[in-house]
Scaffold this motif. Structure first.
Motif, short mmCIF file in Angstrom:
data_model
loop_
_atom_site.label_atom_id
_atom_site.label_comp_id
_atom_site.label_asym_id
_atom_site.label_seq_id
_atom_site.Cartn_x
_atom_site.Cartn_y
_atom_site.Cartn_z
N ILE A 64 -6.40 0.02 5.87
CA ILE A 64 -5.84 -1.13 5.22
C ILE A 64 -3.62 -1.10 5.03
O ILE A 64 -3.32 -1.75 5.60
N ALA A 65 -4.60 -0.11 4.30
CA ALA A 65 -2.39 0.04 3.95
C ALA A 65 -1.88 0.45 5.38
O ALA A 65 -1.06 0.38 5.64
N LEU A 66 -2.20 1.59 6.11
CA LEU A 66 -1.20 2.11 6.76
C LEU A 66 -1.45 0.78 8.42
O LEU A 66 -0.82 0.92 8.62
N ASP A 67 -2.81 0.26 8.13
CA ASP A 67 -2.50 -1.17 9.25
C ASP A 67 -1.98 -2.12 8.93
O ASP A 67 -0.80 -2.74 9.75
N VAL A 68 -1.43 -2.58 7.16
CA VAL A 68 -0.62 -3.12 7.06
C VAL A 68 1.06 -3.07 7.59
O VAL A 68 1.68 -3.90 8.20
N GLU A 125 3.51 -5.19 9.49
CA GLU A 125 4.75 -5.30 9.59
C GLU A 125 5.87 -5.32 10.25
O GLU A 125 6.56 -5.92 10.35
N ARG A 126 6.11 -3.86 11.08
CA ARG A 126 7.01 -3.90 11.30
C ARG A 126 7.21 -4.44 13.15
O ARG A 126 8.53 -4.92 13.26
N TYR A 127 6.26 -4.99 13.65
CA TYR A 127 6.39 -6.15 14.78
C TYR A 127 6.71 -7.58 14.13
O TYR A 127 7.90 -7.87 14.37
N PRO A 149 5.15 6.52 13.40
CA PRO A 149 4.92 6.93 13.24
C PRO A 149 5.47 6.36 11.11
O PRO A 149 5.93 6.80 10.17
N LEU A 150 7.24 6.18 11.54
CA LEU A 150 7.48 4.84 10.65
C LEU A 150 6.89 4.93 9.63
O LEU A 150 6.68 4.55 7.89
N ALA A 151 5.55 3.85 10.16
CA ALA A 151 4.57 3.22 9.02
C ALA A 151 3.69 3.81 8.46
O ALA A 151 3.07 3.92 7.66
N VAL A 152 3.84 5.61 9.19
CA VAL A 152 3.19 6.96 8.64
C VAL A 152 3.88 7.12 7.19
O VAL A 152 2.80 7.28 6.05
N VAL A 153 4.45 7.33 7.96
CA VAL A 153 5.73 7.10 6.32
C VAL A 153 5.49 6.57 5.23
O VAL A 153 5.63 6.95 3.88
N ASP A 154 5.51 4.99 5.28
CA ASP A 154 5.26 4.11 4.62
C ASP A 154 4.45 3.89 3.68
O ASP A 154 4.70 3.99 2.78
N THR A 155 3.17 4.67 4.86
CA THR A 155 2.04 4.44 3.99
C THR A 155 1.88 5.78 2.91
O THR A 155 1.18 5.52 1.66
N THR A 165 6.19 13.02 15.59
CA THR A 165 7.08 12.06 15.23
C THR A 165 6.72 12.25 13.35
O THR A 165 7.94 12.05 13.13
N ALA A 166 5.79 11.30 13.20
CA ALA A 166 5.58 10.85 11.25
C ALA A 166 5.72 12.44 10.96
O ALA A 166 6.17 12.59 9.78
N LEU A 167 5.40 13.38 11.34
CA LEU A 167 5.06 14.86 10.32
C LEU A 167 6.65 15.22 10.19
O LEU A 167 7.32 16.01 8.82
N THR A 168 7.67 14.35 11.50
CA THR A 168 8.80 15.38 11.46
C THR A 168 9.73 14.40 10.17
O THR A 168 10.38 15.05 9.27
N LEU A 169 9.50 13.04 10.44
CA LEU A 169 10.36 12.33 9.63
C LEU A 169 9.99 12.74 8.31
O LEU A 169 10.60 12.61 7.43
#
Length: 234
Positions: A67-71, A75-77, A125-131, A196-200
């Motif tokens: 749910i966190a990842l989905d939301v 939000e970015r779109y 990838p940014l959402a993965v980091v946000d999560t 990319t998420a792992l790199t960030l």
């Protein structure tokens, strides 16, 4: 970020998913026929609804992480749409879709895939980091959720292409369109998003390097989106 704070304070995160769906439905009602952003919005709404059904059906190992990842992903779109509505510049990855949204030579499938490209290549990838920051975890802790969301996207890709691709009577259009869009793969984009998420995440303690990396990622994804929106002549 405000959306992270709202999520952290939310007692029932499922309500946040419902809120995202409601916002996309409201947006959809306001798009004119043929609007390229509206085409993507319909596609993304169907994906979000499918993810919601998987959450409700207990198909995610960790529903809270899903749910966190989905939301945070959605939000970015929605933030990009809000930026344009307020006469502000959206991220570079989204600009081609907004710039060409009414171009008569761009086909619906191109709009859909350009939006997916921006959302998967940059926003995911940014959402993965946000999560991870929100939940206090590592990317490896939400890899299963990431993979399952990606599997849903890939499973819907064929249906999206079938629904939006011109029919056999438009072969002269479909031939160059097939050539153009066949160069882009959702599965490869998803794999790239995870890398990319792992790199960030690895760069998170180096803010200046992280910002430079994000800026170049944004521009690169935008370039691919611009190519996907190459007008196809009648």
């Amino acid at each position: 970020m405000a959306q992270l704070e709202r999520f952290a304070e939310c007692r029932n995160p499922a309500h946040e998913v419902d809120g995202v769906v409601t916002r996309m439905r409201t947006l959809g009602a306001g798009f004119a026929s043929g609007d390229g952003v509206g085409v993507f919005n319909r596609v993304y709404l169907s994906v979000t609804e499918e993810v919601d059904r998987h959450v409700d059906g207990g198909r995610f190992p960790d529903a809270g992480a899903a749910i966190a990842l989905d939301v945070l992903f959605a939000e970015r779109y929605l933030a990009a749409v809000a930026a344009v509505a307020a006469d502000r510049r959206p991220p570079a990855c989204w600009r081609p879709l907004f710039q060409f949204r009414r171009h008569p030579g761009v086909r619906p499938l191109q709009f859909a895939l350009a939006g997916i490209n921006a959302h998967i290549g940059h926003d995911l990838p940014l959402a993965v980091v946000d999560t991870c920051r929100t939940l206090g975890c590592e990317p490896a802790d939400i890899e299963d959720e990431f993979d399952r969301v990606g599997d849903i996207l890939v499973s819907l890709e064929e249906r999206i292409r079938e629904d939006l691709m011109p029919g056999p009577d438009l072969f002269q259009i479909a031939d160059p369109l097939t050539h153009l869009l066949g160069s882009w793969s959702l599965e490869r984009a998803r794999d790239g998003a995870w890398a990319t998420a792992l790199t960030l995440w690895a760069l998170r303690e180096l803010p200046s390097v992280t910002e430079a990396f994000r800026s170049r990622l944004d521009a690169a994804v935008g370039l691919v989106g611009r190519m996907l929106l190459t007008p196809v002549p009648d």
